[in-house]
Design an enzyme around this catalytic site. Structure first.
Site, short mmCIF file in Angstrom:
data_model
loop_
_atom_site.label_atom_id
_atom_site.label_comp_id
_atom_site.label_asym_id
_atom_site.label_seq_id
_atom_site.Cartn_x
_atom_site.Cartn_y
_atom_site.Cartn_z
N LYS A 77 -1.47 11.36 -13.26
CA LYS A 77 -0.92 10.84 -14.52
C LYS A 77 -1.63 9.56 -14.91
O LYS A 77 -1.91 9.31 -16.08
CB LYS A 77 0.58 10.60 -14.36
CG LYS A 77 1.30 10.48 -15.67
CD LYS A 77 2.78 10.80 -15.53
CE LYS A 77 3.05 12.30 -15.40
NZ LYS A 77 4.44 12.66 -15.35
N ASP A 133 2.80 10.71 -27.59
CA ASP A 133 2.91 10.00 -26.32
C ASP A 133 2.65 8.51 -26.54
O ASP A 133 1.54 8.10 -26.87
CB ASP A 133 1.91 10.58 -25.31
CG ASP A 133 2.23 10.12 -23.91
OD1 ASP A 133 2.24 8.89 -23.67
OD2 ASP A 133 2.51 10.97 -23.06
N ILE A 134 3.71 7.73 -26.38
CA ILE A 134 3.63 6.29 -26.68
C ILE A 134 2.65 5.60 -25.71
O ILE A 134 1.80 4.80 -26.09
CB ILE A 134 5.03 5.64 -26.57
CG1 ILE A 134 6.02 6.36 -27.49
CG2 ILE A 134 4.96 4.14 -26.89
CD1 ILE A 134 7.47 5.96 -27.30
N LYS A 141 -3.68 9.54 -18.49
CA LYS A 141 -3.22 8.70 -19.62
C LYS A 141 -4.01 7.39 -19.73
O LYS A 141 -3.72 6.59 -20.61
CB LYS A 141 -1.72 8.40 -19.48
CG LYS A 141 -0.83 9.64 -19.59
CD LYS A 141 0.60 9.27 -19.96
CE LYS A 141 1.51 10.48 -19.92
NZ LYS A 141 2.82 10.24 -20.51
N PHE A 181 5.53 5.12 -16.03
CA PHE A 181 6.42 5.63 -14.99
C PHE A 181 6.24 7.14 -14.89
O PHE A 181 5.87 7.79 -15.86
CB PHE A 181 7.88 5.32 -15.33
CG PHE A 181 8.31 4.00 -14.76
CD1 PHE A 181 7.93 2.83 -15.38
CD2 PHE A 181 9.06 3.93 -13.60
CE1 PHE A 181 8.30 1.60 -14.86
CE2 PHE A 181 9.43 2.71 -13.07
CZ PHE A 181 9.05 1.55 -13.70
N ASN A 186 18.67 12.69 -22.62
CA ASN A 186 18.38 12.88 -21.19
C ASN A 186 19.21 11.90 -20.36
O ASN A 186 19.95 11.09 -20.90
CB ASN A 186 16.88 12.75 -20.91
CG ASN A 186 16.36 11.38 -21.26
OD1 ASN A 186 16.76 10.38 -20.65
ND2 ASN A 186 15.48 11.29 -22.25
N1 CTP Z 1 6.04 8.56 -22.27
C1 CTP Z 1 5.72 8.03 -23.50
N2 CTP Z 1 5.82 8.80 -24.64
C2 CTP Z 1 6.22 10.07 -24.58
C3 CTP Z 1 6.55 10.62 -23.31
C4 CTP Z 1 6.44 9.84 -22.19
O1 CTP Z 1 5.35 6.86 -23.58
N3 CTP Z 1 6.34 10.76 -25.69
C5 CTP Z 1 5.90 7.72 -21.08
C6 CTP Z 1 7.17 7.34 -20.38
O2 CTP Z 1 7.69 6.11 -20.87
C7 CTP Z 1 6.73 7.21 -18.93
C8 CTP Z 1 5.64 8.24 -18.81
O3 CTP Z 1 5.17 8.47 -20.14
O4 CTP Z 1 6.16 5.94 -18.67
C9 CTP Z 1 6.10 9.53 -18.25
O5 CTP Z 1 5.05 10.43 -18.31
P1 CTP Z 1 5.24 11.93 -18.81
O6 CTP Z 1 3.89 12.52 -18.84
O7 CTP Z 1 6.07 12.03 -20.01
O8 CTP Z 1 6.07 12.46 -17.64
P2 CTP Z 1 6.72 13.83 -17.65
O9 CTP Z 1 7.62 14.00 -18.84
O10 CTP Z 1 7.34 13.95 -16.32
O11 CTP Z 1 5.43 14.73 -17.87
P3 CTP Z 1 5.05 16.07 -17.16
O12 CTP Z 1 6.15 16.99 -17.50
O13 CTP Z 1 3.76 16.39 -17.81
O14 CTP Z 1 4.93 15.70 -15.71
#
Ligand code: CTP
Length: 401
Positions: free
Chosen positions: A337, A306-307, A341, A323, A210
């Site tokens: 969010k 999801d970390i 979370k 973020f 990305n």
């Molecule tokens: N994050 C994480 N582990 C993942 C995915 C995301 O820790 N596998 C964390 C990112 O570091 C960031 C946050 O989650 O702090 C972003 O949230 P996320 O829900 O992933 O955002 P989007 O991808 O935009 O989700 P959505 O499409 O549901 O809005």
């Protein structure tokens, strides 16, 4: 407003068109309670007269290194000792180069050499001069020596071009300067930060990635360090030089990042998930390069773990910051969010159309339990310092000493 009560600030003014803005900066410094002594380079006097700064600072302006009268009034060594900080604004490319090699060919660089006080530079110059590899190498070398660099901001320039090179606004300079005297807000605390993108391997040569540059996460790591924290940075692949923090762990995939973060999360006081972690990864990685024989290729992807949620769900979770990058309804999605979370704080930005990913400037909407605020568009380094200050405030609010 920044509080600089009774701080002794030497304001160095060097010879660029932004020198006139140092007049406004002098007034702002005095309004915030600082005592100001202005030192001008010879080139700066071609842009603004010393009399302007004398009137605004309430003190005589220092110009010459070898003038017996000036040296008698307050010599360069006395001035170096008097300073609680030396702020050079604007700092030209030439001045930055002179400082890097340690020249003492006039009063201001000599003063910087003699000073033990922190040195802060607010560069201002033509975009190409700023981006030139020589200037960038000089800036990085100075940063490694502990010189703080504020800006420059992006925008329209006096030369008609547009890009990075504008002097930061006085308010942003003052806010960053005031932080020099509040270094202990995260003292004794360990902060874990994830940054950058992840790469999900399709085969040995291809991956899903990305646009994240890692700039925000790296700036947060530096700001947390400057606030006195012990900092571990878990970073996906980025093109940035490693920041001067306590530990940098390089990872590639979302699964690697998950392991590296979870191994450390229980021992940290604050976790900031600034990485753009892949949400999906190829269900299977081909062991050999896939040849382009088929007309179509369908990849099957599986959700990654999801970390951030995993950290927030630990039995003794750290103060957890996430973020959110959104293209619409930034505030509403950020609030959702945070709750979904189980986070302590969410920082959200608008992405798309030149904003967010890989940009040098950013703006954030920040929300936590019982409050929210907006941090307006600013260089990511400035924004990072503001966000760290906010996180420290919320953390101490939840964990009173
Ligand atoms: N994050 C994480 N582990 C993942 C995915 C995301 O820790 N596998 C964390 C990112 O570091 C960031 C946050 O989650 O702090 C972003 O949230 P996320 O829900 O992933 O955002 P989007 O991808 O935009 O989700 P959505 O499409 O549901 O809005």
């Amino acid at each position: 407003m920044a509080n600089l009560a009774d701080k002794h600030i030497v304001l160095g003014v060097t010879g660029g068109i932004a020198a006139y803005k140092a007049a406004e900066l002098t007034r702002a410094l005095r309004r915030s309670g600082a005592q100001v002594r202005v030192v001008m380079t010879r080139a700066a006097t071609a842009f603004v007269t010393p009399l302007t700064f004398q009137a605004l600072s309430g003190n005589p302006v220092h110009l010459e290194l070898l003038d017996p009268a000036e040296e008698q009034a307050m010599g360069h060594i006395d001035l170096a000792r008097w300073a609680d900080a030396i702020l050079v604004a604007p700092a030209t490319a030439d001045f930055i180069a002179r400082l890097r090699i340690g020249l003492a060919d006039e009063l201001l660089p000599a003063l910087c050499l003699a000073a033990t006080a922190p040195i802060v530079l607010a560069p201002a110059m033509n975009r190409a001069m700023w981006e030139n590899r020589a200037t960038q190498a000089n800036v990085r070398a100075l940063e490694r020596r502990g010189v703080r660099i504020l800006g420059p901001a992006e925008g329209e320039q006096a030369c008609g071009e547009s890009g990075p090179g504008r002097l930061l606004e006085p308010a942003a300079i003052l806010a960053a300067l005031a932080q020099l005297w509040e270094p202990g807000r995260l003292a004794g605390l360990s902060v874990l930060i994830s940054a950058g993108p992840t790469r999900e391997a399709i085969d040995p040569v291809r991956y899903i990635g990305n646009r994240s540059s890692g700039k925000m996460g790296y700036a947060l790591a530096e700001a947390a360090k400057a606030a006195g924290a012990q900092v571990s940075l878990v970073s996906g692949p980025v093109a940035l030089p490693p920041p001067a923090v306590d530990e940098v762990v390089r990872v590639e995939s979302a699964a690697d990042m998950y392991r590296a973060v979870l191994e450390r999360a229980e021992r940290c006081a604050i976790y900031i998930g600034a990485a753009a972690v892949a949400d999906y990864t190829p269900t299977a990685t081909a062991p050999r390069k896939v040849k382009k024989t088929a007309a179509q290729w369908t990849l099957t992807l599986t959700r990654t773990q999801d970390i951030l949620s995993a950290v927030a769900a630990l039995p003794n979770p750290p103060f957890t910051v996430g973020f959110a990058a959104e293209t619409e309804q930034v505030e509403e999605y950020a609030r959702q969010k945070r709750l979904a979370k189980g986070l302590d704080l969410v920082a959200a930005n608008r992405v798309g159309a030149g904003q967010g990913f890989d940009a040098d400037d950013n703006a954030l909407f920040v929300c936590w339990s019982g409050g929210e605020t907006s941090l307006p568009l600013a260089p990511k380094k400035i924004l990072a310092a503001q966000l760290i200050a906010l996180i420290a405030e919320r953390y101490h609010g939840q964990n009173p000493a």
